[in-house]
Design a protein around this motif. Sequence first.
Motif, PDB file in Angstrom:
ATOM      1  N   ALA A 275      41.472  56.688  74.383  1.00  0.00           N
ATOM      2  CA  ALA A 275      41.049  57.415  74.257  1.00  0.00           C
ATOM      3  C   ALA A 275      39.866  57.664  74.699  1.00  0.00           C
ATOM      4  CB  ALA A 275      39.831  56.381  72.666  1.00  0.00           C
ATOM      5  N   THR A 276      39.842  59.139  75.400  1.00  0.00           N
ATOM      6  CA  THR A 276      38.647  59.949  76.297  1.00  0.00           C
ATOM      7  C   THR A 276      37.861  60.035  76.550  1.00  0.00           C
ATOM      8  OG1 THR A 276      39.771  61.588  76.731  1.00  0.00           O
ATOM      9  CG2 THR A 276      41.275  59.388  77.924  1.00  0.00           C
ATOM     10  N   ALA A 277      37.507  61.188  74.973  1.00  0.00           N
ATOM     11  CA  ALA A 277      36.773  61.591  74.487  1.00  0.00           C
ATOM     12  C   ALA A 277      35.075  61.271  74.624  1.00  0.00           C
ATOM     13  CB  ALA A 277      36.654  62.345  73.094  1.00  0.00           C
ATOM     14  N   VAL A 279      32.576  60.581  72.849  1.00  0.00           N
ATOM     15  CA  VAL A 279      31.725  61.193  71.305  1.00  0.00           C
ATOM     16  C   VAL A 279      30.939  60.817  71.657  1.00  0.00           C
ATOM     17  CG1 VAL A 279      32.220  60.758  68.839  1.00  0.00           C
ATOM     18  CG2 VAL A 279      34.340  60.552  70.466  1.00  0.00           C
ATOM     19  N   ASP A 281      27.168  59.660  70.125  1.00  0.00           N
ATOM     20  CA  ASP A 281      27.312  58.426  69.086  1.00  0.00           C
ATOM     21  C   ASP A 281      26.234  58.987  67.386  1.00  0.00           C
ATOM     22  OD1 ASP A 281      28.111  56.476  70.500  1.00  0.00           O
ATOM     23  OD2 ASP A 281      26.415  56.008  71.872  1.00  0.00           O
ATOM     24  N   PRO A 309      30.826  57.573  63.216  1.00  0.00           N
ATOM     25  CA  PRO A 309      31.859  56.451  62.994  1.00  0.00           C
ATOM     26  C   PRO A 309      32.498  56.369  64.534  1.00  0.00           C
ATOM     27  CG  PRO A 309      33.347  58.919  62.504  1.00  0.00           C
ATOM     28  CD  PRO A 309      31.381  59.059  62.252  1.00  0.00           C
ATOM     29  N   ILE A 311      35.558  56.248  67.205  1.00  0.00           N
ATOM     30  CA  ILE A 311      36.997  56.433  65.764  1.00  0.00           C
ATOM     31  C   ILE A 311      37.556  55.056  66.780  1.00  0.00           C
ATOM     32  CG2 ILE A 311      38.591  57.848  66.739  1.00  0.00           C
ATOM     33  CD1 ILE A 311      36.416  60.030  67.139  1.00  0.00           C
ATOM     34  N   GLY A 330      40.702  51.919  75.887  1.00  0.00           N
ATOM     35  CA  GLY A 330      39.247  52.619  75.443  1.00  0.00           C
ATOM     36  C   GLY A 330      38.960  53.223  77.281  1.00  0.00           C
ATOM     37  N   LYS A 345      32.773  46.255  77.380  1.00  0.00           N
ATOM     38  CA  LYS A 345      32.854  47.590  76.612  1.00  0.00           C
ATOM     39  C   LYS A 345      34.106  46.676  75.838  1.00  0.00           C
ATOM     40  CE  LYS A 345      30.918  51.305  76.479  1.00  0.00           C
ATOM     41  NZ  LYS A 345      30.722  52.184  76.605  1.00  0.00           N
ATOM     42  N   LYS A 349      34.942  47.072  72.131  1.00  0.00           N
ATOM     43  CA  LYS A 349      36.127  47.079  71.209  1.00  0.00           C
ATOM     44  C   LYS A 349      37.159  46.977  70.539  1.00  0.00           C
ATOM     45  CE  LYS A 349      33.526  51.285  72.335  1.00  0.00           C
ATOM     46  NZ  LYS A 349      33.083  52.498  70.866  1.00  0.00           N
TER      47      LYS A 349
HETATM   48  O1  C5P Z   1      30.934  53.199  72.906  1.00  0.00           O
HETATM   49  P1  C5P Z   1      31.240  54.210  74.209  1.00  0.00           P
HETATM   50  O2  C5P Z   1      30.756  55.504  73.560  1.00  0.00           O
HETATM   51  O3  C5P Z   1      30.377  53.688  75.122  1.00  0.00           O
HETATM   52  O4  C5P Z   1      32.585  53.828  74.516  1.00  0.00           O
HETATM   53  C1  C5P Z   1      33.969  54.440  74.503  1.00  0.00           C
HETATM   54  C2  C5P Z   1      34.831  54.671  74.550  1.00  0.00           C
HETATM   55  O5  C5P Z   1      35.024  54.682  73.140  1.00  0.00           O
HETATM   56  C3  C5P Z   1      36.001  55.938  74.501  1.00  0.00           C
HETATM   57  O6  C5P Z   1      37.049  55.251  74.958  1.00  0.00           O
HETATM   58  C4  C5P Z   1      35.357  57.303  73.369  1.00  0.00           C
HETATM   59  O7  C5P Z   1      35.907  58.097  73.654  1.00  0.00           O
HETATM   60  C5  C5P Z   1      35.156  56.085  72.382  1.00  0.00           C
HETATM   61  N1  C5P Z   1      34.933  56.135  71.078  1.00  0.00           N
HETATM   62  C6  C5P Z   1      35.361  56.558  70.172  1.00  0.00           C
HETATM   63  N2  C5P Z   1      34.161  57.190  69.355  1.00  0.00           N
HETATM   64  C7  C5P Z   1      32.766  57.010  69.192  1.00  0.00           C
HETATM   65  C8  C5P Z   1      32.094  56.756  70.755  1.00  0.00           C
HETATM   66  C9  C5P Z   1      33.281  56.248  71.478  1.00  0.00           C
HETATM   67  O8  C5P Z   1      36.332  56.975  70.468  1.00  0.00           O
HETATM   68  N3  C5P Z   1      32.006  57.011  68.092  1.00  0.00           N
END
Ligand code: C5P
Length: 409
Positions: A275-277, A279, A281, A309, A311, A330, A345, A349
């Motif tokens: 998960a590099t996106a 996203v 919040d 959500p 992801i 992550g 984190k 996670k």
């Molecule tokens: O909580 P935070 O955004 O800092 O976490 C970063 C990690 O969680 C990243 O790998 C990001 O792609 C993933 N993420 C996600 N969905 C979200 C928020 C973050 O998959 N809603």
Amino acid sequence: MDLRDKHIVLGLTGGVACYKAAELCRGLLKEGATVQVVMTEAACRFITPVTMQALSGRPVFTSQWDDREANNMPHINLAREADMILLAPCSADFIARLAQGRADELLSLMCLARPAARVPLLLAPAMNREMWSHPATQRNLQQVVADGATVLGVGHGDQACGETGDGRMLEPDEILQDVIAALQAPSLRGRHVLVTAGPTYEAIDPVRGITNLSSGKMGYAVARAAREAGARVTLVSGPVSLPAPRGVARISVRSAREMHQATLAEAPAADVFIATAAVADWRVANAAQQKIKKDGSGAAPALQFEENPDILADVARSDRARSGALLCVGFAAESEDLLANAQAKRLRKGVPLLVGNLGPATFGQDDNALLLVSEQGVEELARDSKLALARRLVARCASMLDGGRIHAG
Ligand code: C5P
């Protein structure tokens, strides 16, 4: 310079696409390779050895009777020196010759004499669409693949003969990417890797939205590196201006909820989820159906927000991730205190591997520095190109899969 210290024998056979081989030769050199050109008699009808010698900086070989070689065995010497033999363009006739194991001219003789265990043979076919789809060509291709060659596929589009269809030679840059990929360790062969990348876009109204500074470069590099390592790769991408890496299936999404839906649909088939996106919040709960207008009163629109959500956390909670069948990775983009934030984190996670990077130092850049945080400890990857770092991350994922060390712990 992804081909530093690599010696590539570039074989040209007869076809109009020989003109693209000149550009390909330059591309190989730019990546640090040395290039030895070998041409068939037919290839010399389309482009001269003079051009290829000038570009490669080495005399071109065209005959098995070339007495410049002390032992008069250019087919042996050239094949032994090579790290790879690349045939581009590879004609229908030459594919037939390879399938038969012919050895009556230098290039096919050299291919037959190649030490197959050490020197990969790559083919970039080029021909008219009817020739390409002819059962004889397809039969011959199957045979050369069964004999250990790699066929890079063909492009689709306008052909020199005026027809349109499959059979064009791939573009030089596409071949270059495939050459680089073929020389990487196939550490994820047979695996399916799912990657999220880029920002999300949360609409305020039909013409405005909230997004963030992610360029998608790191995630795209991870997808490319996984593909190079032999994996089947699905990339769920937010809006970015990057082309999909070669051989990667991209699913384009816009909002966090779309990314969530697409990712959860793909996750059950994946072995690795990275998960590099970046996203968002929050999304706008009261997004307007029509453009919000100024009413002249000076009052700003009252936006209300709703949490998106998570992801990664949702995938990490799945039975497959918990049982170790799916390795979840992550990313954390922090602005300070990278180590402590990344460690926290990872536990929050519930993922076995968390990659920390400093957001403002990496946004939009071609390079980055990473911190790999796992149960086993912390590994620092010093500043390097995002692709080089992505390859190391992929190697780490492969060793975690192989070692069975993929519990969040
Ligand atoms: O909580 P935070 O955004 O800092 O976490 C970063 C990690 O969680 C990243 O790998 C990001 O792609 C993933 N993420 C996600 N969905 C979200 C928020 C973050 O998959 N809603």
